[in-house]
Design an enzyme around this catalytic site. Structure first.
Site, PDB file in Angstrom:
ATOM      1  N   ASP A 211       0.980  -1.071   0.110  1.00 28.36           N
ATOM      2  CA  ASP A 211       0.186  -0.040  -0.059  1.00 28.36           C
ATOM      3  C   ASP A 211       0.938   1.199   0.122  1.00 28.36           C
ATOM      4  O   ASP A 211       0.338   2.531  -0.106  1.00 28.36           O
ATOM      5  CB  ASP A 211      -0.958   0.030   1.368  1.00 28.36           C
ATOM      6  CG  ASP A 211      -1.895   0.850   1.171  1.00 28.36           C
ATOM      7  OD1 ASP A 211      -2.386   1.405   0.072  1.00 28.36           O
ATOM      8  OD2 ASP A 211      -2.138   1.525   2.083  1.00 28.36           O
ATOM      9  N   SER A 235      -6.934   5.321   0.189  1.00 24.87           N
ATOM     10  CA  SER A 235      -7.309   4.160  -0.482  1.00 24.87           C
ATOM     11  C   SER A 235      -8.585   3.897  -0.448  1.00 24.87           C
ATOM     12  O   SER A 235      -9.162   3.969   0.848  1.00 24.87           O
ATOM     13  CB  SER A 235      -6.471   3.106   0.182  1.00 24.87           C
ATOM     14  OG  SER A 235      -4.956   3.182  -0.170  1.00 24.87           O
ATOM     15  N   GLN A 285      -5.431  -1.469  -6.964  1.00 21.99           N
ATOM     16  CA  GLN A 285      -5.989  -0.491  -5.916  1.00 21.99           C
ATOM     17  C   GLN A 285      -6.953   0.656  -6.603  1.00 21.99           C
ATOM     18  O   GLN A 285      -6.168   1.159  -7.652  1.00 21.99           O
ATOM     19  CB  GLN A 285      -5.105  -0.025  -4.953  1.00 21.99           C
ATOM     20  CG  GLN A 285      -5.624   0.806  -3.852  1.00 21.99           C
ATOM     21  CD  GLN A 285      -4.195   1.335  -2.985  1.00 21.99           C
ATOM     22  OE1 GLN A 285      -3.521   2.464  -3.254  1.00 21.99           O
ATOM     23  NE2 GLN A 285      -4.208   0.563  -1.761  1.00 21.99           N
TER      24      GLN A 285
END
Length: 294
Positions: A211, A235, A285
């Protein structure tokens, strides 16, 4: 290490291991904490990694995680513990599926589905390692890059840095105008110390790392940067597939790019390769991205 100075190397890795070592509170429930010094909201990779720890601890250790899919629904409070509740969706002959919900103040901040598989033989191929990418020893360290931007030290000079991150191109936290547009965001990474041999722990560490720079590839396409004069983001969801055995404490290339951005959202995808060219994981993502003033 002096007071107020960020932990690095094995000391930072040991702190990461403490964060990933959840406390059982029941047969299918766990409690996690955040580092004592960190950003104003819980880092997304942390909550995803902890959720995978919780799910994995309820599965036969002979089955290994091969995919996870998660949604970030609320910002996490780093001061408050996080409760993880795991649901056993199915244990079949080859696969086990778990659902994990992370809660603070009795409200979900993240939920995830993860699938685990017993080892099997089958077809085997993967995309090649990108050509002409310099190795990790040929690109600047994070310390080298930060030295050019002392105003960025702030919190980065205080929070633990358990991951050695080395950008091949310019990162998204440089000053506006200092970043040329690039369709790819390529970063060498490794856990900056030694991890135990537990494969689940390496998968959780890779989830934690995945991430860090992925969403930055959306900004890279436009030569944009994070913060004043650039973009703020968060996110929205995260998916990760594990393809082959690996060690997260050995170098891997995170090759990321963005196929689309619209509606204040950007989609990013990435592939992870070992130094010898094996593709070990893939990530996708979507994030919320909004412009901010100078």
């Amino acid at each position: 290490m002096t007071a107020g100075q960020a932990a690095v190397g094995q000391a930072a890795v040991d702190q990461l291991l403490e964060v990933l070592d959840l406390t059982p509170t029941g047969e299918m429930t766990f409690r996690g904490i955040s580092p004592p010094v960190g950003p104003q909201r819980v880092y997304g990779g942390q909550v995803a990694g902890q959720a995978l720890v919780a799910a994995g601890r309820t599965v036969d250790p002979e089955r290994f995680v091969h995919s996870l899919h998660g949604y970030f629904v609320r910002a996490g409070d780093p001061v408050e513990p996080i409760a993880y509740e795991v649901e056993n969706i199915r244990d079949g002959r080859s696969f086990s599926v778990r659902r994990c919900v992370a809660l603070q103040h009795d409200k979900p901040i993240f939920f995830m589905s993860a699938s685990f598989q017993r080892l099997e033989e089958g077809l085997d191929h993967h995309a090649p390692l990108p050509a002409d990418v310099p190795g990790p020893d040929e690109v600047p360290t994070m310390t080298d890059r930060l030295s050019r931007y002392p105003e960025r030290l702030g919190i980065w000079g205080q929070i633990p840095r358990p991951i050695d991150v080395r950008y091949v191109g310019e990162p998204g936290w440089v000053r506006p105008g200092d970043r040329p547009a690039d369709p790819h965001q390529r970063v060498w990474m490794r856990i900056d110390g030694k991890l135990p041999d537990d494969p689940l722990l390496h998968a959780c560490a890779l989830t934690y790392a995945s991430d860090l720079t992925l969403l930055d590839s959306v900004l890279s396409v436009h030569g944009e940067v994070w913060g004043p004069g650039g973009v703020v983001g968060a996110s929205l969801d995260h998916a990760l597939w594990f393809h082959r055995p690996f060690r997260a404490d050995e170098w891997f290339l995170y090759d990321c790019w963005s196929p689309s951005a619209s509606g204040a959202r950007g989609l990013a995808t990435g592939r992870m390769f070992t130094r010898d060219g094996r593709q070990i994981a893939s990530a996708v993502q979507e994030g919320l991205l909004r412009r901010v003033g100078a």
